[in-house]
Design a protein around this motif. Structure first.
Motif, short mmCIF file in Angstrom:
data_model
loop_
_atom_site.label_atom_id
_atom_site.label_comp_id
_atom_site.label_asym_id
_atom_site.label_seq_id
_atom_site.Cartn_x
_atom_site.Cartn_y
_atom_site.Cartn_z
N GLU A 296 0.80 -1.13 0.07
CA GLU A 296 0.03 -0.05 -0.01
C GLU A 296 0.85 1.18 -0.05
OE1 GLU A 296 -4.17 1.44 2.07
OE2 GLU A 296 -2.80 0.31 3.29
N ASP A 297 2.10 1.28 0.81
CA ASP A 297 2.67 2.48 0.77
C ASP A 297 3.53 2.65 -0.51
OD1 ASP A 297 4.23 0.11 0.91
OD2 ASP A 297 5.51 0.75 2.80
N LEU A 298 3.95 1.53 -1.43
CA LEU A 298 4.29 1.94 -2.41
C LEU A 298 3.21 2.23 -3.52
CD1 LEU A 298 6.81 1.48 -4.67
CD2 LEU A 298 5.96 -0.87 -4.99
N TYR A 299 2.09 1.94 -3.43
CA TYR A 299 0.93 2.46 -4.36
C TYR A 299 1.01 3.93 -4.15
CZ TYR A 299 -3.66 3.46 -5.84
OH TYR A 299 -4.67 4.28 -6.20
N TYR A 300 0.75 4.40 -2.89
CA TYR A 300 0.82 5.84 -2.92
C TYR A 300 1.89 6.60 -3.06
CZ TYR A 300 -3.63 4.81 -0.18
OH TYR A 300 -4.96 4.57 0.17
N ARG A 301 3.01 5.98 -3.03
CA ARG A 301 4.15 6.75 -3.46
C ARG A 301 4.38 6.81 -4.80
NH1 ARG A 301 7.36 9.53 -4.65
NH2 ARG A 301 9.44 10.35 -3.84
N LEU A 302 3.81 5.72 -5.67
CA LEU A 302 3.84 5.79 -7.01
C LEU A 302 2.69 6.57 -7.69
CD1 LEU A 302 4.35 2.02 -7.85
CD2 LEU A 302 6.03 3.51 -8.41
N ASN A 303 1.54 6.66 -6.98
CA ASN A 303 0.22 7.28 -7.50
C ASN A 303 0.41 8.87 -6.88
OD1 ASN A 303 -1.81 6.91 -8.65
ND2 ASN A 303 -2.96 7.11 -6.77
N VAL A 304 1.61 9.49 -7.01
CA VAL A 304 1.72 11.05 -7.02
C VAL A 304 0.94 11.55 -8.18
CG1 VAL A 304 3.15 13.00 -6.79
CG2 VAL A 304 3.83 10.76 -5.71
N PHE A 305 1.28 11.36 -9.28
CA PHE A 305 0.54 11.74 -10.37
C PHE A 305 -0.01 10.32 -11.30
CE2 PHE A 305 2.59 15.74 -9.50
CZ PHE A 305 1.71 16.45 -9.61
N SER A 306 -1.20 10.31 -11.27
CA SER A 306 -1.61 9.07 -12.14
C SER A 306 -2.27 9.73 -13.44
CB SER A 306 -2.62 8.00 -11.44
OG SER A 306 -3.80 8.75 -11.12
N ILE A 307 -2.10 8.83 -14.63
CA ILE A 307 -2.69 9.38 -15.94
C ILE A 307 -3.35 8.23 -16.46
CG2 ILE A 307 -2.29 10.41 -18.22
CD1 ILE A 307 0.32 11.74 -17.04
N PRO A 308 -4.68 8.26 -16.96
CA PRO A 308 -5.63 7.02 -17.36
C PRO A 308 -5.19 7.43 -18.95
CG PRO A 308 -6.76 8.40 -16.08
CD PRO A 308 -5.60 9.29 -15.96
N LEU A 309 -4.87 6.28 -19.61
CA LEU A 309 -5.01 6.38 -21.11
C LEU A 309 -5.96 5.51 -21.73
CD1 LEU A 309 -1.03 5.78 -21.55
CD2 LEU A 309 -2.32 7.69 -21.18
N PRO A 310 -6.73 6.12 -22.49
CA PRO A 310 -8.00 5.38 -22.95
C PRO A 310 -7.54 4.30 -24.04
CG PRO A 310 -7.34 7.49 -24.42
CD PRO A 310 -6.51 7.46 -23.19
N ALA A 311 -8.52 3.45 -23.75
CA ALA A 311 -8.50 2.05 -24.86
C ALA A 311 -8.87 2.63 -26.33
CB ALA A 311 -9.28 0.88 -24.15
N LEU A 312 -8.51 1.90 -27.28
CA LEU A 312 -8.69 2.40 -28.53
C LEU A 312 -9.87 2.27 -28.97
CD1 LEU A 312 -7.43 3.23 -31.16
CD2 LEU A 312 -7.05 0.87 -31.97
#
Length: 447
Positions: A296-312
């Motif tokens: 969980e701590d790694l998830y929050y550290r990675l998720n500082v900025f998240s960008i969803p990319l749309p499927a085609l």
């Protein structure tokens, strides 16, 4: 030494195969069930798996899809006592390297095994990319749809800083392109960009790749080796499929993210590196963390900025522009004019679900480019699963007849270049030769 895993519930055959393969210089492990094989895979990732189709706790064809999802670099050769065409076709679609019939193909096992090992090593090599190029920039990302423009604008705002970025999206949706573009728009652009597919390595191999090792750290470690974190010092490290990272390695990566420090395998002192981490996943890491499969701590550290990319399939209005660019690239590579796409074919491309997203679209267009005549791509130049939405019919034909026609057409279109034909058919070269023999397909140069 290269590792081979044999999965077969017939102990006598399994032991015999193991002895023969060991004489070729391979390290062999065995399992009699899918459950036992899964444990073996977690402990030591083999280069190649020889797997029976009928096992006590499952079907080998279905197991292919499971393995390729978790360990895409591993190659699988299926063995069966009851060869049939539908099983063979299904196995290839799910990612099997080849499909052999016990007794009939015994003389092909060893040569095929060497080919599969060579491919597995190439897969592993391709899982790590070191790039010093600006070919991927935000202005090279194709699409004017609202969803892709939203992702681009967010990435542009994040790029100049040093913050960790998490890219979210399905396989083939362009995560590595975005990671590269972010790097090229940052102050680190003159330093290396290194991409690593975390799912391509077993835990022990991945630890060495990421953090490096000292000489003598393990058998075969004859000299010091820099890890990718150290190699990316000053630049960017892109960790694709971060959700596949072993839980033990997640703690070590968290330390890198917090203070840039790590310890090489076999070392006692702390090393450090100034590296920006961009991670990507097609998993729901929040849900994974909730189930204890991701820290969980790694998830929050990675998720500082998240960008969803749309499927085609969520931005079908971008497909015509993507098609035009990809066909221009194919034309340049083949030194030929770019073909047009008929309205019917374009309609089919826009209706298709594109589970493999942009990567799948590229493969489909490459095949159509080869098959088209008169500089026009028609519905019949597209794969059968896409043609299902058109009036093109294969009614009255058996699966074998359809497959035979398709293989012959691809071979004719590639002027009987079997290596290129196998690539377009998405099967191994050995499989193509077997299919040609099975269907008695050969060129008639008298015409």
């Amino acid at each position: 030494m290269k590792n081979i895993l044999i999965i077969d519930d017939e102990e006598q055959l399994r032991k015999l195969l193991g002895r023969i393969i060991a004489l070729e210089g391979f390290s062999v492990t065995e399992a009699s069930t899918i459950k036992a094989a899964t444990i073996q895979l977690q402990q030591q990732q083999p280069e190649v798996i020889l797997c029976d189709v009928r096992l006590p706790d499952g079907n080998g064809v279905d197991f292919v899809a499971t393995v390729k999802k978790a360990y895409p670099g591993t190659e699988i050769i299926l063995l069966t006592a009851f060869g049939n065409i539908p099983d063979g076709v299904n196995a290839m679609k799910k990612g099997a390297f080849d499909y052999l019939v016990k007794g009939n193909d015994n003389d092909r096992i060893i040569p095929l095994l060497h080919q599969a090992v060579e491919q597995a090593l190439l897969n592993r090599k391709n899982a790590v990319k070191l790039e010093w190029t600006d070919k991927y920039r935000f202005d090279t990302i194709i699409g004017q749809s609202k969803s892709i423009q939203t992702a681009i604008n967010l990435a542009k705002r994040i790029a100049p800083g040093d913050s960790t970025v998490l890219l979210l999206g399905e396989t083939g949706s362009g995560k590595e392109v975005f990671a590269n573009a972010i790097h090229q728009s940052s102050k680190r652009k003159d330093q290396p960009f290194i991409a690593l597919n975390c799912s391509a390595f077993a835990r022990d191999l991945l630890e060495g790749e990421l953090f490096g090792h000292k000489a003598g750290a393990f058998t075969g470690a004859n000299k010091d080796k820099k890890g990718l974190i150290e190699m990316a010092n000053g630049g960017t490290l892109f960790l694709d499929e971060i959700g596949e990272l072993h839980i033990d390695l997640q703690a070590k990566l968290l330390r890198v993210l917090e203070n840039g420090q790590f310890i090489k395998l076999g070392d006692t002192k702390v090393s450090s590196a100034d590296v920006r981490i961009i991670a990507a996943t097609n998993r729901d890491l929040r849900a994974e963390a909730g189930q204890g499969r991701f820290r969980e701590d790694l998830y929050y550290r990675l998720n500082v900025f998240s960008i969803p990319l749309p499927a085609l399939r969520e931005r079908t209005e971008d497909i015509p522009a993507l098609v035009e660019v990809f066909l221009q690239q194919l034309a340049k590579r083949n030194q030929a004019p770019a073909p047009a796409v008929s309205a019917e074919a374009m309609s089919l491309l826009k209706k298709y679900s594109w589970k493999g997203n942009i990567r799948e679209l590229k493969n489909v267009l490459e095949r159509a480019f080869v098959l088209q005549d008169d500089q026009l791509i028609l519905p019949e130049h597209l794969p059968f699963e896409i043609q299902q939405h058109s009036g093109v019919s294969t009614a009255g034909l058996s699966l074998a007849a359809v497959e035979q026609q398709h293989i012959r057409k691809i071979l004719q279109a590639t002027q009987w270049n079997k290596t290129r034909a196998a690539k377009l058919l998405e099967i191994g070269l050995a499989t193509l030769y077997r299919k040609m023999e099975e269907y008695q397909i050969s060129p008639d140069f008298s015409k």
